[in-house]
Design a protein around this motif. Structure first.
Motif, mmCIF file in Angstrom:
data_model
loop_
_atom_site.group_PDB
_atom_site.id
_atom_site.type_symbol
_atom_site.label_atom_id
_atom_site.label_comp_id
_atom_site.label_asym_id
_atom_site.label_seq_id
_atom_site.Cartn_x
_atom_site.Cartn_y
_atom_site.Cartn_z
ATOM 1 N N VAL A 250 1.678 2.624 -8.932
ATOM 2 C CA VAL A 250 0.881 3.460 -9.822
ATOM 3 C C VAL A 250 -0.553 3.454 -9.317
ATOM 4 C CG1 VAL A 250 0.125 3.871 -12.182
ATOM 5 C CG2 VAL A 250 2.369 2.851 -11.772
ATOM 6 N N PHE A 251 -1.071 4.621 -8.938
ATOM 7 C CA PHE A 251 -2.420 4.697 -8.384
ATOM 8 C C PHE A 251 -3.467 4.519 -9.476
ATOM 9 C CE2 PHE A 251 -1.189 7.285 -4.416
ATOM 10 C CZ PHE A 251 -1.199 6.141 -3.639
ATOM 11 N N LEU A 252 -4.480 3.675 -9.164
ATOM 12 C CA LEU A 252 -5.552 3.359 -10.105
ATOM 13 C C LEU A 252 -6.887 3.917 -9.599
ATOM 14 C CD1 LEU A 252 -4.430 -0.298 -10.936
ATOM 15 C CD2 LEU A 252 -3.858 1.837 -12.142
ATOM 16 N N ALA A 253 -7.992 3.361 -10.074
ATOM 17 C CA ALA A 253 -9.303 3.990 -9.911
ATOM 18 C C ALA A 253 -9.714 4.238 -8.465
ATOM 19 C CB ALA A 253 -10.365 3.147 -10.614
ATOM 20 N N ASP A 254 -9.395 3.317 -7.556
ATOM 21 C CA ASP A 254 -9.826 3.470 -6.161
ATOM 22 C C ASP A 254 -8.739 4.083 -5.279
ATOM 23 O OD1 ASP A 254 -12.207 2.357 -6.884
ATOM 24 O OD2 ASP A 254 -11.949 0.468 -5.821
ATOM 25 N N HIS A 255 -7.864 4.873 -5.886
ATOM 26 C CA HIS A 255 -6.738 5.442 -5.144
ATOM 27 C C HIS A 255 -7.196 6.418 -4.065
ATOM 28 C CE1 HIS A 255 -6.866 9.569 -6.786
ATOM 29 N NE2 HIS A 255 -7.296 9.003 -7.900
ATOM 30 N N PRO A 256 -6.375 6.614 -3.040
ATOM 31 C CA PRO A 256 -6.690 7.644 -2.039
ATOM 32 C C PRO A 256 -6.538 9.029 -2.647
ATOM 33 C CG PRO A 256 -4.506 6.749 -1.646
ATOM 34 C CD PRO A 256 -5.111 5.910 -2.736
ATOM 35 N N THR A 257 -7.180 10.004 -2.044
ATOM 36 C CA THR A 257 -7.082 11.369 -2.564
ATOM 37 C C THR A 257 -5.909 12.132 -1.983
ATOM 38 O OG1 THR A 257 -8.667 12.076 -0.878
ATOM 39 C CG2 THR A 257 -9.530 11.550 -3.064
ATOM 40 N N THR A 258 -5.311 11.607 -0.910
ATOM 41 C CA THR A 258 -4.108 12.233 -0.353
ATOM 42 C C THR A 258 -3.102 11.144 -0.010
ATOM 43 O OG1 THR A 258 -4.950 12.182 1.923
ATOM 44 C CG2 THR A 258 -5.371 14.182 0.643
ATOM 45 N N GLY A 259 -1.833 11.535 0.082
ATOM 46 C CA GLY A 259 -0.793 10.586 0.438
ATOM 47 C C GLY A 259 0.440 11.308 0.948
ATOM 48 N N GLY A 260 1.253 10.602 1.737
ATOM 49 C CA GLY A 260 2.401 11.236 2.366
ATOM 50 C C GLY A 260 3.751 10.821 1.819
ATOM 51 N N TYR A 261 3.774 9.934 0.819
ATOM 52 C CA TYR A 261 5.032 9.558 0.189
ATOM 53 C C TYR A 261 5.210 10.372 -1.093
ATOM 54 C CZ TYR A 261 4.611 5.497 3.262
ATOM 55 O OH TYR A 261 4.468 4.673 4.359
ATOM 56 N N PRO A 262 6.462 10.633 -1.497
ATOM 57 C CA PRO A 262 6.673 11.489 -2.672
ATOM 58 C C PRO A 262 6.192 10.845 -3.969
ATOM 59 C CG PRO A 262 8.754 10.557 -1.912
ATOM 60 C CD PRO A 262 7.732 10.218 -0.881
ATOM 61 N N VAL A 263 5.599 11.669 -4.836
ATOM 62 C CA VAL A 263 5.150 11.236 -6.158
ATOM 63 C C VAL A 263 6.219 11.639 -7.170
ATOM 64 C CG1 VAL A 263 3.425 11.602 -7.966
ATOM 65 C CG2 VAL A 263 2.703 11.330 -5.587
ATOM 66 N N VAL A 264 6.842 10.642 -7.786
ATOM 67 C CA VAL A 264 7.947 10.902 -8.702
ATOM 68 C C VAL A 264 7.450 11.298 -10.093
ATOM 69 C CG1 VAL A 264 8.183 8.499 -9.451
ATOM 70 C CG2 VAL A 264 10.179 10.017 -9.485
ATOM 71 N N GLY A 265 6.210 10.932 -10.427
ATOM 72 C CA GLY A 265 5.666 11.254 -11.741
ATOM 73 C C GLY A 265 4.209 10.850 -11.820
ATOM 74 N N VAL A 266 3.592 11.168 -12.967
ATOM 75 C CA VAL A 266 2.180 10.838 -13.197
ATOM 76 C C VAL A 266 2.054 10.192 -14.573
ATOM 77 C CG1 VAL A 266 -0.173 11.715 -13.391
ATOM 78 C CG2 VAL A 266 1.390 12.736 -11.729
ATOM 79 N N VAL A 267 1.440 9.007 -14.621
ATOM 80 C CA VAL A 267 1.229 8.278 -15.873
ATOM 81 C C VAL A 267 0.025 8.864 -16.605
ATOM 82 C CG1 VAL A 267 0.589 6.039 -16.871
ATOM 83 C CG2 VAL A 267 2.266 6.164 -15.009
ATOM 84 N N ARG A 268 0.135 8.981 -17.914
ATOM 85 C CA ARG A 268 -0.984 9.480 -18.705
ATOM 86 C C ARG A 268 -2.189 8.550 -18.559
ATOM 87 N NH1 ARG A 268 1.138 12.032 -24.470
ATOM 88 N NH2 ARG A 268 2.323 13.756 -23.527
ATOM 89 N N GLU A 269 -3.359 9.158 -18.371
ATOM 90 C CA GLU A 269 -4.576 8.381 -18.155
ATOM 91 C C GLU A 269 -4.847 7.428 -19.318
ATOM 92 O OE1 GLU A 269 -9.341 9.138 -17.350
ATOM 93 O OE2 GLU A 269 -7.892 10.741 -16.918
ATOM 94 N N ALA A 270 -4.520 7.841 -20.538
ATOM 95 C CA ALA A 270 -4.781 7.005 -21.712
ATOM 96 C C ALA A 270 -4.025 5.684 -21.667
ATOM 97 C CB ALA A 270 -4.405 7.767 -22.985
ATOM 98 N N ASP A 271 -2.963 5.602 -20.865
ATOM 99 C CA ASP A 271 -2.151 4.379 -20.785
ATOM 100 C C ASP A 271 -2.614 3.426 -19.685
ATOM 101 O OD1 ASP A 271 -0.677 5.555 -22.775
ATOM 102 O OD2 ASP A 271 1.086 5.963 -21.541
ATOM 103 N N LEU A 272 -3.614 3.829 -18.894
ATOM 104 C CA LEU A 272 -3.973 3.039 -17.718
ATOM 105 C C LEU A 272 -4.941 1.902 -18.012
ATOM 106 C CD1 LEU A 272 -4.306 5.873 -15.040
ATOM 107 C CD2 LEU A 272 -2.389 4.285 -15.381
ATOM 108 N N GLY A 273 -5.702 1.976 -19.112
ATOM 109 C CA GLY A 273 -6.664 0.923 -19.418
ATOM 110 C C GLY A 273 -6.038 -0.467 -19.471
ATOM 111 N N PRO A 274 -4.924 -0.658 -20.206
ATOM 112 C CA PRO A 274 -4.316 -1.992 -20.264
ATOM 113 C C PRO A 274 -3.844 -2.515 -18.912
ATOM 114 C CG PRO A 274 -3.515 -0.612 -22.067
ATOM 115 C CD PRO A 274 -4.290 0.276 -21.150
ATOM 116 N N VAL A 275 -3.628 -1.622 -17.945
ATOM 117 C CA VAL A 275 -3.198 -2.066 -16.611
ATOM 118 C C VAL A 275 -4.221 -3.025 -16.007
ATOM 119 C CG1 VAL A 275 -2.771 -1.263 -14.260
ATOM 120 C CG2 VAL A 275 -1.778 -0.030 -16.187
ATOM 121 N N ALA A 276 -5.513 -2.835 -16.341
ATOM 122 C CA ALA A 276 -6.573 -3.684 -15.794
ATOM 123 C C ALA A 276 -6.368 -5.148 -16.139
ATOM 124 C CB ALA A 276 -7.931 -3.223 -16.315
ATOM 125 N N GLN A 277 -5.683 -5.422 -17.245
ATOM 126 C CA GLN A 277 -5.530 -6.804 -17.706
ATOM 127 C C GLN A 277 -4.118 -7.341 -17.523
ATOM 128 O OE1 GLN A 277 -8.221 -8.048 -18.085
ATOM 129 N NE2 GLN A 277 -9.605 -6.464 -18.804
#
Length: 290
Positions: A250-277
């Motif tokens: 799951v890509f977080l704040a410092d993620h690259p802007t491009t990538g060559g592997y397939p993206v299966v889905g996108v997590v809602r931004e509102a759910d990413l805060g707890p990932v920090a902890q």
């Protein structure tokens, strides 16, 4: 030399300057960066009388220690931890006054991973593209803190902090489980139907290999339906990319802007805060949304 500054006495495992990120430059290949736990940043800034957008310090695992050159108001939040001023216990999660020359020691997290240290006036390093955030992938912003790093501060906000004092702000505890709402696509057709069922029905766990770039997961591999090469594509915050080993990232704040592997889905931004902890081993479940 201004006295409105703090000196880093102990940098800890990784301490960086972060605000709410540099928004609006992805089309130029510049990721957002910014704090992994933006809710914590907003709250510690309010506690010291700063605007919510002011730059703070983000610590990782074992905190940091600072010596202000002038009296400052500070608030430590995010991951719970012991706080001391010149060796004496001080409050976590509320505003504390630190005299000039005293040492503020932010200890190791007792739960969670990342702490946030707001200082009255905010950390006023030179902004880059509208943000003071350190981006570990691109190198934009100030480098990670090191011993003897001097961090300039904005004007004192002690009076504003006193006017808006909160005795016991509500702090969410570090998550016992991450539940991440995911919208499938754009490359879900690169995976088998069984793989898509696995993603949203099986449990994963946070890997110890994650960082500010991405949350790596341990668990069942996702089987690909297509095995050819995929041209590099744009990435967004929360993108769930699947590298050749089949385990989602799951890509977080410092993620690259491009990538060559397939993206299966996108997590809602509102759910990413707890990932920090989320510490290694934390269970992770994906739940599909439209």
């Amino acid at each position: 030399m201004t006295d409105r500054a703090v000196v880093v006495v102990r940098a800890g495992a990784l301490t960086t300057v972060q605000d709410l990120g540099r928004v609006g430059y992805a089309h130029l290949g510049v990721p957002r960066s910014g704090a992994l736990d933006p809710a914590a940043v907003r709250l510690v800034n309010r506690l010291v009388g700063n605007p919510e957008t002011a730059a703070v310090l983000e610590t990782t695992v074992d905190g940091c220690a600072l010596r202000p050159r002038c009296a400052v108001t500070v608030a430590v939040g995010g991951a719970p931890c012991p706080v001391r001023v010149d060796g004496r216990p001080a409050a976590w999660g509320t505003a504390v006054r630190v005299p000039a020359g005293a040492v503020l020691d932010v200890g190791a997290a007792t739960r969670g991973l990342r702490g946030y240290v707001a200082i009255g006036g905010g950390i006023e390093v030179e902004p880059v593209l509208g943000s003071r955030s350190t981006d570990l992938l691109s190198g934009l912003g100030p480098p990670p803190a090191a011993e003897e790093t001097v961090l300039p501060l904005g004007p004192d906000t002690a009076a504003a902090a006193a006017r808006g004092a909160v005795d016991a702000p509500p702090w969410p505890g570090p998550p016992g489980e991450l539940v991440l709402r995911v919208r499938l696509g754009p490359r879900d057709d690169w995976f088998t139907a069984a793989a898509l069922r696995t993603l949203v029905t099986r449990a994963y766990r946070v890997s110890s290999a994650g960082n500010r770039i991405g949350l790596r997961l341990d668990g069942p591999a996702l089987e690909r339906a297509r095995h050819g090469e995929l041209a590099s594509e744009g990435m967004v915050l929360g993108a769930v990319q699947v590298p050749p080993d089949g385990r989602p990232v799951v890509f977080l704040a410092d993620h690259p802007t491009t990538g060559g592997y397939p993206v299966v889905g996108v997590v809602r931004e509102a759910d990413l805060g707890p990932v920090a902890q989320a510490v290694p081993g934390t269970p992770v479940r994906f739940t599909p949304v439209r």
